[in-house]
Scaffold this motif. Structure first.
Motif, PDB file in Angstrom:
ATOM      1  N   VAL A  20      15.467 -30.200 -19.157  1.00  0.00           N
ATOM      2  CA  VAL A  20      16.407 -30.864 -18.256  1.00  0.00           C
ATOM      3  C   VAL A  20      17.369 -29.815 -17.708  1.00  0.00           C
ATOM      4  N   ASN A  21      17.514 -29.812 -16.406  1.00  0.00           N
ATOM      5  CA  ASN A  21      18.490 -28.936 -15.761  1.00  0.00           C
ATOM      6  C   ASN A  21      19.667 -29.787 -15.302  1.00  0.00           C
ATOM      7  N   LEU A  22      20.821 -29.570 -15.903  1.00  0.00           N
ATOM      8  CA  LEU A  22      22.020 -30.279 -15.464  1.00  0.00           C
ATOM      9  C   LEU A  22      22.573 -29.567 -14.228  1.00  0.00           C
ATOM     10  N   LEU A  23      22.763 -30.319 -13.169  1.00  0.00           N
ATOM     11  CA  LEU A  23      23.269 -29.752 -11.921  1.00  0.00           C
ATOM     12  C   LEU A  23      24.670 -30.275 -11.631  1.00  0.00           C
ATOM     13  N   MET A  24      25.543 -29.368 -11.283  1.00  0.00           N
ATOM     14  CA  MET A  24      26.876 -29.750 -10.840  1.00  0.00           C
ATOM     15  C   MET A  24      27.180 -28.924  -9.599  1.00  0.00           C
ATOM     16  N   ALA A  25      27.479 -29.619  -8.497  1.00  0.00           N
ATOM     17  CA  ALA A  25      27.676 -28.955  -7.209  1.00  0.00           C
ATOM     18  C   ALA A  25      26.469 -28.085  -6.864  1.00  0.00           C
ATOM     19  N   GLY A  26      25.292 -28.558  -7.254  1.00  0.00           N
ATOM     20  CA  GLY A  26      24.053 -27.849  -6.932  1.00  0.00           C
ATOM     21  C   GLY A  26      23.729 -26.676  -7.818  1.00  0.00           C
ATOM     22  N   GLN A  27      24.565 -26.386  -8.818  1.00  0.00           N
ATOM     23  CA  GLN A  27      24.360 -25.227  -9.683  1.00  0.00           C
ATOM     24  C   GLN A  27      23.905 -25.661 -11.076  1.00  0.00           C
ATOM     25  N   PHE A  71      18.944 -33.130 -13.353  1.00  0.00           N
ATOM     26  CA  PHE A  71      19.879 -34.248 -13.556  1.00  0.00           C
ATOM     27  C   PHE A  71      21.131 -33.952 -12.743  1.00  0.00           C
ATOM     28  N   ASP A  72      21.258 -34.645 -11.629  1.00  0.00           N
ATOM     29  CA  ASP A  72      22.369 -34.424 -10.698  1.00  0.00           C
ATOM     30  C   ASP A  72      23.610 -35.159 -11.197  1.00  0.00           C
ATOM     31  N   LEU A  73      24.526 -34.416 -11.795  1.00  0.00           N
ATOM     32  CA  LEU A  73      25.735 -35.026 -12.362  1.00  0.00           C
ATOM     33  C   LEU A  73      26.625 -35.651 -11.299  1.00  0.00           C
ATOM     34  N   ASP A  74      26.653 -35.053 -10.109  1.00  0.00           N
ATOM     35  CA  ASP A  74      27.487 -35.604  -9.037  1.00  0.00           C
ATOM     36  C   ASP A  74      26.954 -36.960  -8.600  1.00  0.00           C
ATOM     37  N   LEU A  75      25.631 -37.074  -8.446  1.00  0.00           N
ATOM     38  CA  LEU A  75      25.037 -38.354  -8.069  1.00  0.00           C
ATOM     39  C   LEU A  75      25.203 -39.381  -9.192  1.00  0.00           C
ATOM     40  N   ALA A  76      25.056 -38.923 -10.433  1.00  0.00           N
ATOM     41  CA  ALA A  76      25.183 -39.832 -11.577  1.00  0.00           C
ATOM     42  C   ALA A  76      26.590 -40.413 -11.674  1.00  0.00           C
ATOM     43  N   LYS A  77      27.601 -39.674 -11.244  1.00  0.00           N
ATOM     44  CA  LYS A  77      28.991 -40.150 -11.283  1.00  0.00           C
ATOM     45  C   LYS A  77      29.331 -41.060 -10.101  1.00  0.00           C
ATOM     46  N   ASP A  78      28.539 -40.988  -9.065  1.00  0.00           N
ATOM     47  CA  ASP A  78      28.788 -41.774  -7.858  1.00  0.00           C
ATOM     48  C   ASP A  78      28.549 -43.259  -8.155  1.00  0.00           C
TER      49      ASP A  78
END
Length: 588
Positions: free
Chosen positions: A399-406, A450-457
Motif C-alpha cells: 500500500v502506498n499512502l499518498l498525501m498531496a500526491g507524494q 491510498f489517496d489520503l486527501d480523497l479519503a478525507k473528502d
C-alpha cells in the motif's frame, strides 16, 4: 435459490438451449459438448445487457462464417420472448441480449423483495480463512490493515453464498525474531533505569549476543521503534513485572530477562493489535499461537508424516523437504544440522493442524514479501495428502499512502511506519467506513495507492460517500412520501430507459455476489455498487421519476424500485464492512 438462479445463469441456460437447437438443425456433425459456450456483460450498454462470442470462438467447429452462425443462432433465441426483449448480432459475430422489463420485474420480486438475495451453493465447504497474522513485534501497519479489510470481506462473501467460515490469526510468537524483540525491549528498560545504550549498526562487527546483552546494545536485526519505550515503561510500572526485572538486572541475568521480555512484549503487542482490529470492526474466531505447536510436539511430529510420504531426505546433517517436486526453485531445509526446526516446518505443522480440524478449504492471505514461499508450503500440504486445489494463498500487495500526491515511507524496524491506528486516527469519525472501502475497492494482488486527501473528502467525490449518499437519498424519499409500494403498480409502470437500466443493475446483484465469492474479489462488489449508484442517480434526477410529483399508481411502482435499491446498497456495503446510514448531511 440455487446457484444457477442468477440472471446471468438464466441467460446462459437460454443460450445453451438455443445452441442445442442450432446443432440439431444447422450443424449435425458437431457435438454440443465440444462447443465453447459462455456469456459476458456487453462492452457497451447500447449493444445490450449480455453478449456471447460463441460464433467467433467456435467458427472452425461449426464450419461457418461467424456472422452467418450468429444470424442463425439469433433466430433460435428470439423465441424466448419471456426472457429477452431483443436478441441481435453485431460484427464480427457477437450475439447480444437485451432482457425484457417484465422478466427483470419478476426476477426482482423473486429475489430482492423476498430477501432471497444471495445465491446458495449446493455443496458449501468448511473454510479456514487466515489473514493479517502480523508478527507480534509491533503495531499493525497499513498492509495489515489492507489484509484485515479484505479478509473480512472475503469471509462475508463466502458466508453469503453458504460456506461455513472460521477466521484465524496466526501468532508467530516463537523463534529468534521474538527473542530479538525481547532484547530490544530490555535495552529500553535499562535506558529508563539510567544505563547507556547503543544500536549495533552491522551484524558482522564480531560481537556475540552475550556481549551485546552485557553492553546494552540493540542488535542490528532488533527493533528500534518508540513503541518499545512505551512497553518498557509499562513493564517497569507493573508491580509484578517491575519486581522481576529489577531482580534479574541486579544479578545480570540478561538472557533470562530477555526471554521474559520477549513474552511480555508479545503479549503487549497482541493487546494493541486486537484493540486496533476491534476499532476496525475485524473479529477473529481464533488467535492461534505458534508456541503451542512446539509445546505439543507437533512441529517435529509433522516431520515424521512427511517422511512417510517420501518427501524428506538428509544432506550434510540437515533434513530437507523435496519442494522442487512441487515447482519450488530448490529443496528446502526443515531441520537444521543442530536439530532445530526451521520456520517452514512450523508453518507446515500449523497447516497440518488446520487439516486435522476438518477444513475442506484453506485460504491464506500473506504479505507482499512472501510470494516465493507459496510453492514450498503448497507442496508440503500436498505431500500431507491434502488436495492441491483446496489450498489457496493470496498475496496482499503493498500500500502506498499518498498525501498531496507524494508517497509516504514505511519501515517497521526503524519505527518510521504508518500504523493502522495512525490511519484510523487521521481519517476521523468516518475512518472505519472509508478505510474498509478504500482497501477493498482494488484487487488485493495489485499495489494500492491510498489517496489520503480523497479519503478525507466528505463530498460525493469520495466513492464511499457517493454510495452512502445514494442510500440516504432513498431513505429521504421514503421519509417524504412513505414506504408503501406495490408489485402490481410496478408491473404496470411505463418502462423508460433509466427505469429499465436501474432494474437491470438491481437484478445483477446476486450474480455479482456469486462471482465475487468464487474469485475472492470483493472489489467487484465495490465496482458494481458504483454502477448501481450511478444508475440510481440518473433515475433520481429524471423529472418523471419524482415520487412526490407522481400519481398514486406511478408512485407505488417507483417506490418498489427504490425499495430494491435501498436493500441492495445496504447489503452490498455490508459485504464490504461499510455502514449504510439513513441520514447524512448531504442527501440532495
Amino acid at each position: 435459490m440455487k446457484e444457477t438462479e442468477t440472471l446471468k445463469q438464466l441467460v446462459l441456460e437460454a443460450l445453451k438451449e438455443g445452441v442445442k437447437l442450432y446443432c440439431e438443425k444447422e450443424a449435425h456433425n458437431v457435438s454440443f459438448g465440444d462447443l465453447r459456450i459462455r456469456i459476458e456483460y456487453s462492452r457497451e450498454e447500447s449493444f445490450g445487457d449480455y453478449s456471447t462470442s460463441f460464433a467467433l470462438e467456435n467458427s472452425k467447429l461449426l464450419g461457418k462464417k461467424p456472422l452467418d452462425s450468429a444470424a442463425l443462432l439469433v433466430g433460435y433465441l428470439q423465441a424466448r420472448t419471456d426472457l429477452f426483449e431483443k436478441v441481435d448480432f453485431t460484427s464480427p459475430g457477437f450475439v447480444n441480449f437485451r432482457i425484457s422489463s417484465s422478466f427483470l420485474i419478476r426476477f426482482l420480486e423473486s429475489t430482492i423483495q423476498k430477501n432471497d438475495i444471495f445465491p446458495k451453493l449446493e455443496n458449501p465447504k468448511k473454510v479456514n480463512l487466515e489473514f493479517v497474522s502480523a508478527n507480534p513485534t509491533g503495531p499493525l501497519n497499513i498492509v495489515s490493515a489492507r489484509a484485515a479489510a479484505t479478509g473480512e470481506a472475503f469471509a462475508n462473501l463466502l458466508k453469503a453464498v453458504g460456506h461455513s467460515v472460521d477466521k484465524e490469526f496466526y501468532v508467530n510468537d516463537y523463534g529468534n525474531q521474538v527473542f530479538l524483540l525481547g532484547v530490544s525491549t530490555m535495552v529500553r528498560i535499562r535506558e529508563i533505569l539510567g544505563e547507556s545504550s547503543s544500536i549495533q549498526e552491522n551484524a558482522e562487527d564480531g560481537r556475540s549476543i552475550e556481549e551485546l546483552l552485557s553492553q546494552n546494545v540493540i542488535p542490528a536485526e532488533g527493533y528500534r521503534g518508540d513503541y518499545l519505550k512505551i512497553i518498557a515503561n509499562q513493564l517497569l510500572e507493573n508491580q509484578n513485572t517491575g519486581k522481576e526485572i529489577k531482580s534479574h538486572l541486579e544479578k545480570k541475568e540478561y538472557s533470562v530477562l530477555a526471554e521474559k521480555c520477549s513474552r511480555w512484549t508479545v503479549e503487549s503487542n497482541l493487546v494493541w493489535q486486537k484493540r486496533d482490529l476491534d476499532l476496525f470492526g475485524i473479529n477473529f474466531n481464533r488467535f492461534f499461537s505458534e508456541t503451542t505447536l512446539h509445546e505439543a510436539g507437533k512441529v517435529l511430529g509433522v516431520l515424521e508424516d512427511l517422511k512417510k510420504s517420501g518427501k524428506i531426505f538428509e544432506e550434510e546433517g540437515k533434513q530437507l523437504f523435496k519442494s522442487e517436486d512441487y515447482g519450488d526453485d530448490k529443496n528446502r531445509v526443515v531441520v537444521r544440522d543442530d536439530g532445530r526446526p526451521t520456520y517452514l516446518l512450523a508453518d507446515i505443522a500449523y497447516h497440518n493442524d488446520k487439516i486435522s480440524r476438518g477444513y475442506e478449504k484453506i485460504i491464506d492471505i500473506w504479505g507482499p514479501d512472501h510470494h516465493g514461499y507459496i510453492a514450498r508450503l503448497a507442496g508440503a500440504v500436498q505431500a500431507l495428502g491434502y488436495p492441491k486445489e483446496n489450498f489457496q494463498v493470496i498475496i496482499a500487495q503493498q500500500v502506498n499512502l499518498l498525501m498531496a500526491g507524494q508517497k509516504m515511507k514505511m519501515s517497521k524496524r526503524a519505527g518510521e511506519f504508518q500504523t493502522m491506528e495512525d490511519l484510523l486516527g487521521y481519517l476521523g469519525k468516518h475512518a472505519k467506513d472509508v478505510a474498509r472501502y478504500f482497501f477493498t475497492m482494488r484487487s488485493l494482488d495489485s499495489p494500492l495507492d491510498f489517496d489520503l486527501d480523497l479519503a478525507k473528502d466528505e463530498s460525493d467525490k469520495n466513492p464511499v460517500f457517493y454510495l452512502q449518499y445514494a442510500h440516504a437519498r432513498v431513505c429521504s424519499i421514503f421519509r417524504e412520501v412513505g414506504t408503501n409500494s406495490d408489485q402490481k403498480a410496478l408491473e404496470n409502470l411505463e418502462m423508460t430507459e433509466e427505469r429499465k437500466r436501474l432494474l437491470f443493475w438491481i437484478s445483477r446483484f446476486p450474480e455479482e455476489v456469486l462471482d465475487a465469492a468464487a474469485t475472492l474479489e470483493p472489489h467487484r462488489i465495490a465496482n458494481y455498487l458504483q454502477n448501481l449508484a450511478r444508475a440510481f442517480t440518473q433515475f433520481y434526477i429524471t423529472k418523471n421519476n419524482r415520487l412526490k410529483d407522481s400519481d398514486e399508481s406511478t408512485r407505488l411502482g417507483l417506490a418498489r424500485i427504490c425499495q430494491a435499491v435501498r436493500v441492495v446498497l445496504a447489503e452490498g456495503l455490508a459485504l464490504l464492512g461499510v455502514s449504510a446510514p439513513e441520514r447524512l448531511e448531504k442527501e440532495d
